[in-house]
Design a protein around this motif. Structure first.
Motif, PDB file in Angstrom:
ATOM      1  N   PHE A 147       5.142  46.071  56.038  1.00  0.00           N
ATOM      2  CA  PHE A 147       4.730  47.417  55.668  1.00  0.00           C
ATOM      3  C   PHE A 147       5.015  47.773  54.212  1.00  0.00           C
ATOM      4  O   PHE A 147       4.810  48.904  53.805  1.00  0.00           O
ATOM      5  CB  PHE A 147       5.413  48.435  56.582  1.00  0.00           C
ATOM      6  N   GLU A 148       5.480  46.813  53.423  1.00  0.00           N
ATOM      7  CA  GLU A 148       5.781  47.107  52.033  1.00  0.00           C
ATOM      8  C   GLU A 148       4.505  47.453  51.277  1.00  0.00           C
ATOM      9  O   GLU A 148       3.476  46.785  51.398  1.00  0.00           O
ATOM     10  CB  GLU A 148       6.475  45.913  51.364  1.00  0.00           C
ATOM     11  N   LYS A 149       4.589  48.510  50.485  1.00  0.00           N
ATOM     12  CA  LYS A 149       3.415  48.964  49.728  1.00  0.00           C
ATOM     13  C   LYS A 149       3.196  48.059  48.521  1.00  0.00           C
ATOM     14  O   LYS A 149       4.143  47.552  47.931  1.00  0.00           O
ATOM     15  CB  LYS A 149       3.628  50.392  49.259  1.00  0.00           C
ATOM     16  N   SER A 150       1.945  47.903  48.160  1.00  0.00           N
ATOM     17  CA  SER A 150       1.624  47.179  46.930  1.00  0.00           C
ATOM     18  C   SER A 150       2.037  48.036  45.742  1.00  0.00           C
ATOM     19  O   SER A 150       2.057  49.262  45.815  1.00  0.00           O
ATOM     20  CB  SER A 150       0.123  46.904  46.856  1.00  0.00           C
ATOM     21  N   TYR A 151       2.389  47.388  44.659  1.00  0.00           N
ATOM     22  CA  TYR A 151       2.758  48.105  43.448  1.00  0.00           C
ATOM     23  C   TYR A 151       2.108  47.405  42.266  1.00  0.00           C
ATOM     24  O   TYR A 151       1.513  46.333  42.425  1.00  0.00           O
ATOM     25  CB  TYR A 151       4.279  48.257  43.320  1.00  0.00           C
ATOM     26  N   PRO A 152       2.158  47.976  41.090  1.00  0.00           N
ATOM     27  CA  PRO A 152       1.344  47.482  39.970  1.00  0.00           C
ATOM     28  C   PRO A 152       1.451  45.980  39.686  1.00  0.00           C
ATOM     29  O   PRO A 152       0.456  45.348  39.391  1.00  0.00           O
ATOM     30  CB  PRO A 152       1.850  48.286  38.770  1.00  0.00           C
ATOM     31  N   LEU A 153       2.622  45.389  39.807  1.00  0.00           N
ATOM     32  CA  LEU A 153       2.741  43.963  39.509  1.00  0.00           C
ATOM     33  C   LEU A 153       2.524  43.066  40.719  1.00  0.00           C
ATOM     34  O   LEU A 153       2.482  41.852  40.584  1.00  0.00           O
ATOM     35  CB  LEU A 153       4.117  43.677  38.900  1.00  0.00           C
ATOM     36  N   TYR A 157       7.224  34.496  58.113  1.00  0.00           N
ATOM     37  CA  TYR A 157       8.374  34.081  57.307  1.00  0.00           C
ATOM     38  C   TYR A 157       9.619  34.880  57.690  1.00  0.00           C
ATOM     39  O   TYR A 157      10.701  34.316  57.882  1.00  0.00           O
ATOM     40  CB  TYR A 157       8.055  34.260  55.817  1.00  0.00           C
ATOM     41  N   LYS A 158       9.476  36.201  57.822  1.00  0.00           N
ATOM     42  CA  LYS A 158      10.613  37.031  58.207  1.00  0.00           C
ATOM     43  C   LYS A 158      11.057  36.727  59.634  1.00  0.00           C
ATOM     44  O   LYS A 158      12.248  36.754  59.941  1.00  0.00           O
ATOM     45  CB  LYS A 158      10.287  38.524  58.071  1.00  0.00           C
ATOM     46  N   ALA A 159      10.094  36.445  60.531  1.00  0.00           N
ATOM     47  CA  ALA A 159      10.457  36.084  61.898  1.00  0.00           C
ATOM     48  C   ALA A 159      11.300  34.813  61.901  1.00  0.00           C
ATOM     49  O   ALA A 159      12.325  34.734  62.592  1.00  0.00           O
ATOM     50  CB  ALA A 159       9.196  35.897  62.744  1.00  0.00           C
ATOM     51  N   ALA A 160      10.904  33.818  61.123  1.00  0.00           N
ATOM     52  CA  ALA A 160      11.674  32.575  61.045  1.00  0.00           C
ATOM     53  C   ALA A 160      13.044  32.830  60.421  1.00  0.00           C
ATOM     54  O   ALA A 160      14.062  32.297  60.888  1.00  0.00           O
ATOM     55  CB  ALA A 160      10.898  31.541  60.234  1.00  0.00           C
ATOM     56  N   GLU A 161      13.073  33.644  59.380  1.00  0.00           N
ATOM     57  CA  GLU A 161      14.332  33.961  58.713  1.00  0.00           C
ATOM     58  C   GLU A 161      15.299  34.653  59.675  1.00  0.00           C
ATOM     59  O   GLU A 161      16.479  34.297  59.756  1.00  0.00           O
ATOM     60  CB  GLU A 161      14.041  34.850  57.509  1.00  0.00           C
ATOM     61  N   THR A 182      27.724  43.429  64.564  1.00  0.00           N
ATOM     62  CA  THR A 182      27.771  44.169  63.303  1.00  0.00           C
ATOM     63  C   THR A 182      27.227  43.338  62.148  1.00  0.00           C
ATOM     64  O   THR A 182      26.438  43.828  61.338  1.00  0.00           O
ATOM     65  CB  THR A 182      29.213  44.615  63.005  1.00  0.00           C
ATOM     66  N   ALA A 183      27.634  42.073  62.085  1.00  0.00           N
ATOM     67  CA  ALA A 183      27.159  41.195  61.013  1.00  0.00           C
ATOM     68  C   ALA A 183      25.658  40.970  61.117  1.00  0.00           C
ATOM     69  O   ALA A 183      24.939  41.017  60.110  1.00  0.00           O
ATOM     70  CB  ALA A 183      27.905  39.868  61.050  1.00  0.00           C
ATOM     71  N   CYS A 184      25.156  40.723  62.331  1.00  0.00           N
ATOM     72  CA  CYS A 184      23.711  40.523  62.506  1.00  0.00           C
ATOM     73  C   CYS A 184      22.930  41.773  62.115  1.00  0.00           C
ATOM     74  O   CYS A 184      21.894  41.679  61.452  1.00  0.00           O
ATOM     75  CB  CYS A 184      23.403  40.145  63.949  1.00  0.00           C
ATOM     76  N   ASN A 185      23.430  42.923  62.516  1.00  0.00           N
ATOM     77  CA  ASN A 185      22.764  44.171  62.164  1.00  0.00           C
ATOM     78  C   ASN A 185      22.720  44.351  60.650  1.00  0.00           C
ATOM     79  O   ASN A 185      21.679  44.712  60.082  1.00  0.00           O
ATOM     80  CB  ASN A 185      23.474  45.351  62.824  1.00  0.00           C
ATOM     81  N   ALA A 186      23.835  44.081  59.987  1.00  0.00           N
ATOM     82  CA  ALA A 186      23.875  44.226  58.525  1.00  0.00           C
ATOM     83  C   ALA A 186      22.912  43.255  57.850  1.00  0.00           C
ATOM     84  O   ALA A 186      22.202  43.627  56.910  1.00  0.00           O
ATOM     85  CB  ALA A 186      25.298  44.000  58.023  1.00  0.00           C
ATOM     86  N   ILE A 187      22.851  42.033  58.329  1.00  0.00           N
ATOM     87  CA  ILE A 187      21.958  41.037  57.733  1.00  0.00           C
ATOM     88  C   ILE A 187      20.497  41.416  57.945  1.00  0.00           C
ATOM     89  O   ILE A 187      19.673  41.297  57.033  1.00  0.00           O
ATOM     90  CB  ILE A 187      22.267  39.632  58.289  1.00  0.00           C
ATOM     91  N   LEU A 207      15.489  43.215  55.503  1.00  0.00           N
ATOM     92  CA  LEU A 207      14.249  43.980  55.619  1.00  0.00           C
ATOM     93  C   LEU A 207      14.187  45.175  54.672  1.00  0.00           C
ATOM     94  O   LEU A 207      13.165  45.857  54.610  1.00  0.00           O
ATOM     95  CB  LEU A 207      14.063  44.463  57.060  1.00  0.00           C
ATOM     96  N   ALA A 208      15.255  45.402  53.939  1.00  0.00           N
ATOM     97  CA  ALA A 208      15.265  46.527  53.004  1.00  0.00           C
ATOM     98  C   ALA A 208      14.259  46.284  51.877  1.00  0.00           C
ATOM     99  O   ALA A 208      14.072  45.151  51.434  1.00  0.00           O
ATOM    100  CB  ALA A 208      16.657  46.711  52.419  1.00  0.00           C
ATOM    101  N   PRO A 209      13.582  47.330  51.437  1.00  0.00           N
ATOM    102  CA  PRO A 209      12.609  47.156  50.358  1.00  0.00           C
ATOM    103  C   PRO A 209      13.283  46.664  49.077  1.00  0.00           C
ATOM    104  O   PRO A 209      14.388  47.069  48.748  1.00  0.00           O
ATOM    105  CB  PRO A 209      12.031  48.549  50.151  1.00  0.00           C
ATOM    106  N   SER A 210      12.607  45.771  48.410  1.00  0.00           N
ATOM    107  CA  SER A 210      13.098  45.285  47.121  1.00  0.00           C
ATOM    108  C   SER A 210      11.896  44.961  46.242  1.00  0.00           C
ATOM    109  O   SER A 210      10.804  44.682  46.736  1.00  0.00           O
ATOM    110  CB  SER A 210      13.976  44.048  47.303  1.00  0.00           C
ATOM    111  N   ARG A 211      12.094  45.011  44.954  1.00  0.00           N
ATOM    112  CA  ARG A 211      11.011  44.718  44.014  1.00  0.00           C
ATOM    113  C   ARG A 211      11.303  43.409  43.310  1.00  0.00           C
ATOM    114  O   ARG A 211      12.402  43.188  42.817  1.00  0.00           O
ATOM    115  CB  ARG A 211      10.883  45.826  42.973  1.00  0.00           C
ATOM    116  N   SER A 212      10.316  42.545  43.265  1.00  0.00           N
ATOM    117  CA  SER A 212      10.440  41.288  42.549  1.00  0.00           C
ATOM    118  C   SER A 212       9.453  41.307  41.401  1.00  0.00           C
ATOM    119  O   SER A 212       8.291  41.658  41.580  1.00  0.00           O
ATOM    120  CB  SER A 212      10.133  40.129  43.500  1.00  0.00           C
TER     121      SER A 212
END
Length: 177
Positions: free
Chosen positions: A127-133, A147-151, A91-96, A101-106
């Motif tokens: 697969f995250e889409k590009s956005y104006p910034l 990077y995500k594979a290592a994480e 459960t913890a691994c699934n949540a992490i 991998l959830a989309p977020s904006r920086s």
């Protein structure tokens, strides 16, 4: 108490009578196995004990999803703590994984080290889409993949280490009784 595995139909019928059940009360697959003589009296007792009266085991088997409830069913009460550790780890691994991998904006924090600035400019997933910034080219997506594979490998390694340590601790504690 140990029940002998008797495949004789009269013993299996005696178990059904004792539980005040008939062949028609059984689920289709179990009924077919019963008719073919593939069910022993001990298996019938275990099935009826789990499914014919309200117990903690039945509550768990009905309340949780199939994959999780299988971790509990068929285990004796002395093993539930180990199964619970396995379920909580999954459960913890699934949540992490879902959270990471959830989309977020920086929107451009500045960090002291170049590596932090570089990692912050990567997409959160391939697969995250590009956005104006932020514009994500193929090279950034490629780096993001590794990077995500290592994480996620670190998440799995950490969770596995914690789970293994807790399981060994509980197993050693049980042996010391």
């Amino acid at each position: 108490m140990f029940l002998e595995e008797l495949f004789d139909r009269k013993f299996v019928d005696a178990v059904l009578n004792e539980w005040q059940k008939t062949m028609m009360d059984l689920p289709a697959g179990f009924r077919q196995a019963y008719e073919m003589g593939l069910i022993s009296s001990a298996q019938m007792v275990k099935f009826l004990a789990t499914n014919a009266r309200p117990t903690t085991t039945r509550f768990i088997s009905r309340a949780l999803p199939d994959g999780i409830s299988r971790a509990f069913i068929g285990r004796i009460k002395q093993e539930w703590d180990l199964a619970l550790i396995n379920v909580l780890t999954v459960t913890a691994c699934n949540a992490i994984v879902v959270w990471s991998l959830a989309p977020s904006r920086s929107y451009g924090n500045t960090f002291k080290f170049d590596l932090q600035n570089t990692l912050q400019k990567l997409p959160n997933n391939v697969f995250e889409k590009s956005y104006p910034l932020r514009e994500f080219d193929l090279q950034k997506r490629f780096h993001s993949f590794f990077y995500k594979a290592a994480e996620l490998c670190m998440v799995g390694l950490s969770a596995g280490a914690v789970q293994g340590s807790l399981s060994n601790f509980l197993a050693n504690k049980k042996e010391g009784r």
